[in-house]
Design a protein around this motif. Structure first.
Motif, short mmCIF file in Angstrom:
data_model
loop_
_atom_site.label_atom_id
_atom_site.label_comp_id
_atom_site.label_asym_id
_atom_site.label_seq_id
_atom_site.Cartn_x
_atom_site.Cartn_y
_atom_site.Cartn_z
N ILE A 62 0.86 -1.18 0.00
CA ILE A 62 0.00 0.00 0.00
C ILE A 62 0.89 1.23 0.00
CG2 ILE A 62 -1.78 1.29 1.24
CD1 ILE A 62 -2.67 -1.45 2.43
N ARG A 63 0.74 2.06 -1.03
CA ARG A 63 1.58 3.25 -1.21
C ARG A 63 0.73 4.50 -1.32
NH1 ARG A 63 7.18 1.95 -2.84
NH2 ARG A 63 7.26 -0.30 -2.62
N ILE A 64 1.40 5.63 -1.10
CA ILE A 64 0.77 6.94 -1.28
C ILE A 64 1.19 7.50 -2.64
CG2 ILE A 64 0.89 9.37 -0.54
CD1 ILE A 64 -0.95 7.66 1.18
N GLY A 65 0.23 8.09 -3.32
CA GLY A 65 0.50 8.76 -4.57
C GLY A 65 -0.33 10.03 -4.66
N THR A 66 0.04 10.88 -5.60
CA THR A 66 -0.69 12.12 -5.83
C THR A 66 -1.46 12.01 -7.14
OG1 THR A 66 0.97 13.42 -4.63
CG2 THR A 66 -0.45 14.62 -6.18
N VAL A 67 -2.73 12.35 -7.09
CA VAL A 67 -3.57 12.33 -8.29
C VAL A 67 -3.09 13.44 -9.22
CG1 VAL A 67 -5.92 12.56 -9.20
CG2 VAL A 67 -5.54 11.42 -6.99
N VAL A 68 -2.71 13.05 -10.46
CA VAL A 68 -2.25 14.04 -11.43
C VAL A 68 -3.33 14.36 -12.47
CG1 VAL A 68 0.20 13.58 -11.09
CG2 VAL A 68 -1.05 12.27 -12.81
N SER A 69 -4.30 13.46 -12.61
CA SER A 69 -5.47 13.76 -13.45
C SER A 69 -6.64 12.90 -13.00
CB SER A 69 -5.17 13.53 -14.94
OG SER A 69 -5.04 12.15 -15.24
N ALA A 70 -7.83 13.43 -13.24
CA ALA A 70 -9.06 12.72 -12.88
C ALA A 70 -10.13 13.10 -13.89
CB ALA A 70 -9.50 13.09 -11.47
N GLU A 71 -10.85 12.11 -14.36
CA GLU A 71 -11.94 12.37 -15.30
C GLU A 71 -13.10 11.43 -15.00
OE1 GLU A 71 -10.95 9.96 -19.29
OE2 GLU A 71 -9.47 11.50 -18.81
N PRO A 72 -14.32 11.86 -15.29
CA PRO A 72 -15.47 10.98 -15.06
C PRO A 72 -15.36 9.71 -15.92
CG PRO A 72 -16.19 13.23 -15.50
CD PRO A 72 -14.72 13.17 -15.80
N ALA A 110 1.15 15.74 4.19
CA ALA A 110 1.79 15.31 2.95
C ALA A 110 3.00 14.43 3.25
CB ALA A 110 2.20 16.53 2.13
N VAL A 111 3.14 13.37 2.49
CA VAL A 111 4.29 12.46 2.59
C VAL A 111 4.82 12.26 1.17
CG1 VAL A 111 3.44 11.33 4.69
CG2 VAL A 111 2.84 10.39 2.46
N PRO A 112 6.07 11.80 1.03
CA PRO A 112 6.61 11.60 -0.30
C PRO A 112 5.82 10.54 -1.09
CG PRO A 112 8.38 11.57 1.33
CD PRO A 112 7.08 11.54 2.09
N ASN A 113 5.56 10.84 -2.38
CA ASN A 113 4.92 9.85 -3.23
C ASN A 113 5.73 8.56 -3.22
OD1 ASN A 113 2.85 11.55 -3.98
ND2 ASN A 113 3.83 12.20 -5.88
N GLY A 114 5.03 7.45 -3.12
CA GLY A 114 5.68 6.15 -3.07
C GLY A 114 5.89 5.64 -1.66
N SER A 115 5.62 6.48 -0.64
CA SER A 115 5.77 6.02 0.74
C SER A 115 4.86 4.82 0.97
CB SER A 115 5.39 7.13 1.73
OG SER A 115 6.30 8.18 1.66
N ARG A 116 5.40 3.83 1.67
CA ARG A 116 4.67 2.59 1.90
C ARG A 116 4.04 2.57 3.29
NH1 ARG A 116 6.57 -3.68 0.87
NH2 ARG A 116 4.55 -4.54 1.49
N LEU A 117 2.82 2.07 3.37
CA LEU A 117 2.14 1.90 4.65
C LEU A 117 2.84 0.82 5.44
CD1 LEU A 117 -0.54 2.60 6.28
CD2 LEU A 117 -1.39 0.46 5.33
#
Length: 123
Positions: free
Chosen positions: A25-35, A115-122
């Motif tokens: 389980i990792r953290i990431g940032t949404v860079v795009s979202a569409e319906p 905020a945590v670095p993208n890719g940080s693991r739970l």
């Protein structure tokens, strides 16, 4: 209400710590979202940046009731990154975006409170 969303459901069967560690389980940032208009339930297609080790991955997420696409870009989310890709209608979903059911049974995203670095693991 589905058993997975039922706050009154008993705990799942016991697992050992090594089994838990297999779920990445990792953290990431949404860079795009569409319906995702062709989905059976209100959904969005997300592109999520998990940092250089994992990269940017696509997720079909049933979150459209609680989130507009514009509100998602730049937001950090948690996802399982080591499930095999899954075909969701015409979309190949590469990661499972995580959330909890609200009082109406709709998904509320799971994310860190800072905020945590993208890719940080739970852990």
């Amino acid at each position: 209400m589905h058993l997975l969303h039922d706050p009154e459901a008993p705990a799942a069967e016991l697992i050992d710590f090594d089994t838990f560690l297999k779920v990445d389980i990792r953290i990431g940032t949404v860079v795009s979202a569409e319906p995702f208009a062709k989905a059976r339930k209100p959904s969005h297609i997300l592109m999520i940046d998990f940092g250089p080790a994992i990269g940017t991955k696509k997720s079909s997420a049933q979150i459209a009731v609680n989130y507009a696409p514009d509100d998602l870009v730049g937001r950090q989310v948690a996802a399982v990154v080591n499930f095999p890709p899954r075909q969701i209608g015409p979309v190949m979903s590469e990661v499972l975006t995580l959330g909890f059911a609200d009082d109406a049974g709709e998904v509320t995203l799971f994310a860190p409170d800072k905020a945590v670095p993208n890719g940080s693991r739970l852990f």
